[in-house]
Design a protein around this motif. Structure first.
Motif, mmCIF file in Angstrom:
data_model
loop_
_atom_site.group_PDB
_atom_site.id
_atom_site.type_symbol
_atom_site.label_atom_id
_atom_site.label_comp_id
_atom_site.label_asym_id
_atom_site.label_seq_id
_atom_site.Cartn_x
_atom_site.Cartn_y
_atom_site.Cartn_z
ATOM 1 N N MET A 57 0.828 -1.207 0.000
ATOM 2 C CA MET A 57 0.000 0.000 0.000
ATOM 3 C C MET A 57 0.861 1.256 0.000
ATOM 4 O O MET A 57 0.559 2.241 -0.696
ATOM 5 C CB MET A 57 -0.938 -0.011 1.201
ATOM 6 C CG MET A 57 -1.997 -1.106 1.140
ATOM 7 S SD MET A 57 -3.021 -1.203 2.634
ATOM 8 C CE MET A 57 -3.974 0.311 2.478
ATOM 9 N N LEU A 58 1.950 1.246 0.767
ATOM 10 C CA LEU A 58 2.852 2.398 0.783
ATOM 11 C C LEU A 58 3.491 2.622 -0.579
ATOM 12 O O LEU A 58 3.835 3.757 -0.931
ATOM 13 C CB LEU A 58 3.940 2.201 1.836
ATOM 14 C CG LEU A 58 3.506 2.227 3.301
ATOM 15 C CD1 LEU A 58 4.677 1.860 4.199
ATOM 16 C CD2 LEU A 58 2.953 3.593 3.684
ATOM 17 N N GLU A 59 3.662 1.555 -1.333
ATOM 18 C CA GLU A 59 4.264 1.651 -2.658
ATOM 19 C C GLU A 59 3.217 1.853 -3.754
ATOM 20 O O GLU A 59 3.562 1.880 -4.938
ATOM 21 C CB GLU A 59 5.072 0.385 -2.942
ATOM 22 C CG GLU A 59 6.320 0.259 -2.053
ATOM 23 C CD GLU A 59 7.086 -1.023 -2.275
ATOM 24 O OE1 GLU A 59 6.484 -2.002 -2.786
ATOM 25 O OE2 GLU A 59 8.287 -1.059 -1.938
ATOM 26 N N CYS A 60 1.956 2.011 -3.370
ATOM 27 C CA CYS A 60 0.886 2.235 -4.352
ATOM 28 C C CYS A 60 1.254 3.428 -5.228
ATOM 29 O O CYS A 60 1.556 4.519 -4.714
ATOM 30 C CB CYS A 60 -0.439 2.486 -3.628
ATOM 31 S SG CYS A 60 -1.845 2.759 -4.735
ATOM 32 N N PRO A 61 1.237 3.286 -6.556
ATOM 33 C CA PRO A 61 1.709 4.357 -7.428
ATOM 34 C C PRO A 61 0.747 5.526 -7.587
ATOM 35 O O PRO A 61 1.116 6.561 -8.148
ATOM 36 C CB PRO A 61 1.910 3.637 -8.768
ATOM 37 C CG PRO A 61 0.924 2.504 -8.731
ATOM 38 C CD PRO A 61 0.878 2.065 -7.299
ATOM 39 N N VAL A 62 -0.486 5.363 -7.106
ATOM 40 C CA VAL A 62 -1.479 6.437 -7.190
ATOM 41 C C VAL A 62 -2.027 6.702 -5.794
ATOM 42 O O VAL A 62 -1.873 5.878 -4.883
ATOM 43 C CB VAL A 62 -2.638 6.061 -8.155
ATOM 44 C CG1 VAL A 62 -2.121 5.904 -9.580
ATOM 45 C CG2 VAL A 62 -3.340 4.788 -7.698
ATOM 46 N N PRO A 63 -2.672 7.861 -5.575
ATOM 47 C CA PRO A 63 -3.233 8.136 -4.246
ATOM 48 C C PRO A 63 -4.213 7.058 -3.807
ATOM 49 O O PRO A 63 -5.044 6.595 -4.582
ATOM 50 C CB PRO A 63 -3.941 9.480 -4.436
ATOM 51 C CG PRO A 63 -3.209 10.131 -5.564
ATOM 52 C CD PRO A 63 -2.832 9.005 -6.486
ATOM 53 N N LEU A 64 -4.086 6.672 -2.536
ATOM 54 C CA LEU A 64 -4.954 5.654 -1.962
ATOM 55 C C LEU A 64 -5.837 6.340 -0.923
ATOM 56 O O LEU A 64 -5.368 6.772 0.122
ATOM 57 C CB LEU A 64 -4.105 4.539 -1.333
ATOM 58 C CG LEU A 64 -4.753 3.162 -1.183
ATOM 59 C CD1 LEU A 64 -3.694 2.103 -0.879
ATOM 60 C CD2 LEU A 64 -5.828 3.139 -0.117
#
Length: 256
Positions: free
Chosen positions: A90-97
């Motif tokens: 989740m921290l590495e998610c490339p778009v806003p979460l």
């Protein structure tokens, strides 16, 4: 085969990935829930059209937390490793979460929420890390909360185990906005601020904002996982607290 604990779909012409915890009312973050979240993120985050992810939950509560049964000595190593792998993903998610919270958002549930970027919460929602009350600590939250709300505020929550209201969480910066309909508030934020952006440029903005934070958090997660498994779980009180919780009996601390 049991029904999936997670609902997954795309909206906004493929620009918004929707993830919904779907085991109300507790929405326990157990091995099945973690695996479903990991699989959904792995499948969809590579889409070039994607501009954001929205995580919310069915029922009156976001999540009561992780499975206490899976925290017992014979299973906690596997559980922690998979939960921490999800947090890093989740921290590495490339778009806003984006995360929308209602009701109780506790323990592993708050750890999952705090691994996102922006949290929208309904009035009266309660957020907390109560792990210390049953003799353990919250490993991922020990890494995530100081980055989000600073040392003083995070230590208050981690040491006391108290829950705070959405309104207090907003005041200390844990929650982005308090809204009667947090899911709709998150979608409105997406529509107004993210939908019209270049998905490519947005990815660079997300990476830039996470530089340093990601590296620090990943290193600290590895350290606290080791502390939890090798030292905490070797103590009497950690095991006693978990057993007392599962047995619905008063805890007997021996301070060792």
């Amino acid at each position: 085969m049991s029904e999936s604990p997670l609902k997954v779909w795309l909206e906004k012409d493929g620009k918004l990935l929707r993830l919904r915890l779907a085991r109300p009312k507790a929405n326990i973050v157990d091995a099945a829930m973690i695996a479903a979240l990991q699989a959904a993120l792995t499948e969809h985050l590579s889409s070039a059209r994607l501009r954001a992810v929205l995580l919310d939950a069915e029922g009156p509560h976001f999540s009561f937390g992780a499975s206490v049964e899976e925290h017992m000595p014979d299973s906690c190593a596997a559980m922690l490793k998979t939960l921490h792998a999800l947090v890093v993903q989740m921290l590495e998610c490339p778009v806003p979460l984006l995360v929308a919270v209602r009701g109780q958002c506790l323990g592993g549930g708050l750890e999952v929420a705090a691994a996102g970027n922006l949290i929208f919460a309904a009035p009266g929602s309660m957020l907390g890390q109560p792990e210390i009350k049953i003799g353990v600590f919250a490993p991922a939250a020990s890494c995530l909360l100081p980055e989000r709300i600073g040392k003083t505020q995070s230590e208050d929550l981690l040491f006391s185990g108290r829950s705070i209201s959405a309104e207090e969480a907003f005041r200390i910066g844990l929650v982005t906005a308090v809204a009667e309909d947090p899911e709709q508030a998150a979608v409105a934020y997406f529509d107004e601020h993210l939908a019209g952006l270049s998905a490519s440029s947005l990815r660079f903005a997300v990476r830039a904002a996470r530089i340093g934070v990601l590296e620090r958090t990943k290193a600290k997660i590895a350290a606290v996982e080791k502390l939890y498994l090798e030292e905490l779980m070797a103590t009497h009180d950690a095991v006693e607290g978990l057993n007392a919780f599962l047995g619905k009996r008063p805890v007997v601390w021996e301070d060792r």
